[in-house]
Every structure is written in C-alpha cells, then in structure tokens.
Design an enzyme around this catalytic site. Structure first.
Site, PDB file in Angstrom:
ATOM      1  CB  CYS A 329      -0.966  -0.039   1.176  1.00  0.00           C
ATOM      2  SG  CYS A 329      -2.387   1.066   0.953  1.00  0.00           S
ATOM      3  CG  HIS A 412      -4.027  -3.544   3.265  1.00  0.00           C
ATOM      4  ND1 HIS A 412      -2.869  -3.119   3.852  1.00  0.00           N
ATOM      5  CD2 HIS A 412      -4.626  -2.445   2.727  1.00  0.00           C
ATOM      6  CE1 HIS A 412      -2.764  -1.806   3.704  1.00  0.00           C
ATOM      7  NE2 HIS A 412      -3.810  -1.372   3.016  1.00  0.00           N
TER       8      HIS A 412
END
Length: 503
Positions: A329, A412
């Site tokens: 991310c 994630h």
C-alpha cells in the site's frame, strides 16, 4: 456496552470474546462501535471501510463485516487533522477542533443511531464498544460513542479497567462518579483487566472496589500472551521492537509514524522460523533478510521522515547488498520513482522522489479505492483487500509490480496467504536448506533472487517450516475460541446474563 476507564484498557478484546461467547451460547450477536479512531481498517464485501477491531469482532460472530457495525471512522492524517469516513466512505478531512464542535454533531448522531437501529433489528445481542474514557466530561455534549449511545440503545454498561497501568480504584470510582445520574445507573458491572500474578492476592481489593463503587466486579481477567487476537492500536508495536535472531529469517517491518494495517504481518510473524520485528534502526534494517515497508495514512509525510532519519538510505543500501524488499500500500508507493500530491490530498508536500526500487509513479487522488480482491499466485487462489488513495502507473493486468529482489502491491492481507509466504522466503533465502541452517543465507546468495511465483518452493516445502499447521482463517477461529474460554474462566458469565435480561 463495554466502556473504558481510558484508552487501551482492553475493551476491544473483551468485546471480541463476548461476541464469540454469545455465539457459542446460541445467540446471534453482532458488534457495534459508533465512532472509531484508528489507522487499521478493513474493506467490507461491498467495498466500504470500517475499523479493523469491528471486522475482527464480526469474525468472532461469524458474520461478514458491515459498515453498520462501525458507521463513523476517524483516520488521523496528523496530530491536528483526520479523515472522516461515514458509512464506509470518506466525506473529507476535518481538524480536531472543527470535528468536536457542537455544530453539525446532530447530523452525525443521527447517522450512527440509524446504523445501530438497523443492526439491532437483525441481531441480538449487540455487543457495543465505547471509545477511550467515558469520563471526558468536557466532551460530553459532543460525544457520539459512549454514554449518549448507551442511552439511545438502552444498553447496560460494563466498565473495563486496566489494573496493569495502576490506579484501578481511582479510575473506576472517578469514571462512575463523574457520570450524570441517569448514566451512572446504567453501569451494572466492572471488569478488571490485564492482571499480573496470583489473582487470589486481589480478592480483598475486589471487595473493596465493589464497596467503593457500589457496582459488582464481574471478573478479574489475567494478562495473556498465548492467544493471538489482532490488535488495532499501534501502541502494541512498541512491544515488538525485537532484536535480530540467529537461525531465523529476520524480517524488519519499518516503523512508520503513521503506520496502518500492521495486522498484515500477523501470519508471517507467527512462523516458528521467522523473527519479525518493527524498527527504524538503520543498522537492523540493513542486516535483516527481508525488509517490509508497510501501509501508512500519510505516504508523503512518512517518506520525508524516512529520508530525514536515514531509513530510506538504509533500505536502498540493503537492497543493493542483496536483501529483499517488499512494499504494501503506502509502502508500495514509496518504493516507486515519485509520489505526487498536486491537490494537497494528504497535506502540504506537493511531491517527493521515491526510493526508486520499483518502476512506478504515484499521484494522490481524492477518490479512495476500497475493495476485497482475489488473485492467483502459483496456481493458488489467494485473497486480500485494498484500501488506498492514489493511482500508480503499474501494469493494470497485475496486482503486483516486480523488480529484482523487490515487490510492491496495494493488497492488504497479501501475506496471509501461505503460497505467497513460501515464495517470499524462497526468494530471500533461495537454498531450501537455508531454512534449517543455523544462520541466514549470505547476501551474495540472496542477490540473484526474484520474488515471482516461478521462484517458489514446491507446494508445502517451506510452508511446513514457517507457518502454523492450519490456514490463517482456521487459526483465527481457534484463537477466538481460546479467548472465549479464557474470559469464561475469569468472568461470571451467568451474572452478566442476569444483568442483560434484568432478572
């Protein structure tokens, strides 16, 4: 409602335990927290965002997470501003002063109460969680999450206190006596949490606490270290600043000031041959076998800090010397060529050069991507979720960007998938025998590794050495049952049922 004498007293964990206990006892429970402040969040199946703690509690209830379980999420951008996420979608940034003003609060109050009402129409009981301390009387009129929410729900309130930090008598008594009379009567019990030592030594203290507060103590819960429940507060990371260990695969997660979704590394951390630790020590970063740049709520601010404190240079040197680097991310964005924020989405920094390890450029955007994803890795179907702002110039056909000894992704939960972990460890230590060797492979051996499915070990070859025997989901389910057993042992559940049914 589980209310607290302060922050980090263990409300979330006890709420998780009660979710599982009520489920075991034949009820249909659901979690609820009107307002959560956290950088650890989760994408719901319908592509919205809630606090990670309520997603964990939903798992304990064996439910899919939903925004009604956490209708209001605050994600701090800095010490003074926060992104406000309402019903799973961001509605803008607010300063703390503006957010807590009385003006405009009734609109938010209406939204969180409506979410509770929808949830209560489907599930019973609702396991509510308060936020911070219930005794912040200066915020009483603007409060959305503690006693005003308990009044709306007509909830019985159980006060949770942390005895480990000291002052348990004063904090319990003060929290109760500072309530308005109608709210004080809602507090039906106390749970003393995080006890260390022989509980019998607190028997007299328990009686004294009941006498002073006029409220029964439902239980004294010992501190535990052998049950794994995902934590939401990054305060817990301070306990994970471990040293490098010989004979294990050393994984350094770079400790960022605005770190988010550090739960991404729980499965990897539990591997018996893995030593995972959080650090911003440049020496430890350079000596680790694998370096992970995690997610962050403030990519540019944290990237600037990495350059200031020398960690950026340490990561580049480590990569040059054969160490493997992974970015997830915001960490993925940092590993690229540039990160730009022309519209000031994150703050006042317009642009910064990245670490230059991946061939991507990132531009911050007002729109936010929140979705669950499925991806293929070495013929295995894997799962994760995305929560990010910004668009990167990667290959749109692939959820990853790869370079020699470096990989980045927006996903994630990427490292919750055993096949991915197999590939990572194989790439970092390419000789299969290195996983059982007394020390890590030298940098020269790792230098030729690339992190691709084709580099992975045969199915099961590494997994048996580094992962728990069950899958990540089965492991979590087992931990919820163990947590429920721990709480049943130390809390009078029958007395709790009597309180809830007003017998």
């Amino acid at each position: 409602m589980l209310a607290g004498t302060g922050s980090d007293v263990g409300k979330s964990v006890i709420a998780t335990a009660l979710c599982r206990i009520f489920l075991q006892d034949g009820f249909h429970p659901a979690p609820f927290k009107a307002q959560n402040m956290a950088l650890n969040s989760f994408a719901t199946p319908d592509g919205r965002e809630i606090g990670r703690a309520q997603a964990v509690q939903a798992e304990a209830c064996q439910l899919d997470p939903h925004t009604d379980m956490n209708p209001l999420l605050l994600k701090p951008n800095s010490e003074h501003t926060t992104q406000v996420v309402l019903n799973g979608k961001p509605i803008g940034n607010r300063s703390a002063y503006d957010y807590f003003r009385k003006e405009g609060r009734e609109e938010l109050r209406s939204e969180v109460c409506a979410a509770f009402d929808r949830l209560a129409a489907q599930y019973n009981p609702i396991v509510m969680e308060g936020a911070g301390s219930i005794a912040e009387i200066n915020l009483r009129e603007s409060d959305l999450v503690n006693m005003p929410m308990a009044r709306h729900a007509n909830a019985d309130v159980i006060l949770v206190a942390d005895i480990d930090r000291g002052g348990v008598f004063a904090s319990c008594y003060g929290s109760i006596m500072l309530q308005q009379p109608e709210d004080r009567h809602r507090i039906k019990g106390i749970i003393v949490n995080k006890f260390r030592g022989d509980i019998r030594l607190f028997e007299e203290g328990r009686k004294m606490l009941e006498e002073v507060c006029g409220v029964p103590v439902l239980g004294v819960v010992p501190m535990f270290t052998d049950i794994v429940i995902e934590e939401e507060d990054s305060v817990s990371l301070e306990r994970k600043r471990r040293e490098l260990a010989e004979g294990k695969v050393n994984v350094a997660v770079v400790l960022l000031r605005h770190i988010s979704n550090f739960t991404d590394f729980g499965t990897l951390e539990r591997g018996p041959r893995v030593n995972l630790f959080y650090t911003n020590n440049t020496t430890d970063i350079e000596r680790a076998d694998i370096i992970i740049l995690p997610g962050t709520k403030a990519t540019l601010d944290d990237l600037l800090e990495l350059r200031r404190n020398g960690c950026a240079q340490a990561i580049i040197r480590a990569h040059r010397n054969g160490r493997f680097v992974v970015g997830i991310c915001g960490g993925y964005q940092m590993l690229g060529q540039t990160v730009s924020d022309p519209d000031g989405i994150e703050g006042d920094i317009p642009s910064l050069p990245g670490l230059g390890l991946l061939p991507i450029n990132t531009v911050m955007t007002a729109s936010k991507t929140t979705r669950q994803v499925t991806f293929d890795w070495e013929g295995h179907t894997c799962q994760g979720y995305e929560i990010h702002q910004g668009v990167s110039t990667n290959d749109p056909s692939s959820p990853f960007t790869r370079a020699p000894r470096c990989l980045g992704t927006y996903i994630h939960g990427f490292l919750d998938n055993p096949p991915v972990i197999e590939s990572l460890l194989k790439a970092a230590l390419p000789a299969a025998s290195a996983l059982t060797a007394p020390s890590a492979a030298p940098a020269s051996a790792a230098a030729s590794s690339t992190f691709t499915p084709s580099a992975a070990a045969p199915q099961g070859a590494v997994c048996s050495a580094v992962l728990p025997p069950s899958s990540a989901s089965a492991f979590k389910d087992e931990q919820y049952d163990r947590l429920a057993a721990h709480i049943r042992k130390h809390i009078d559940i029958q007395k709790l049922y009597k309180i809830l049914t007003h017998d």
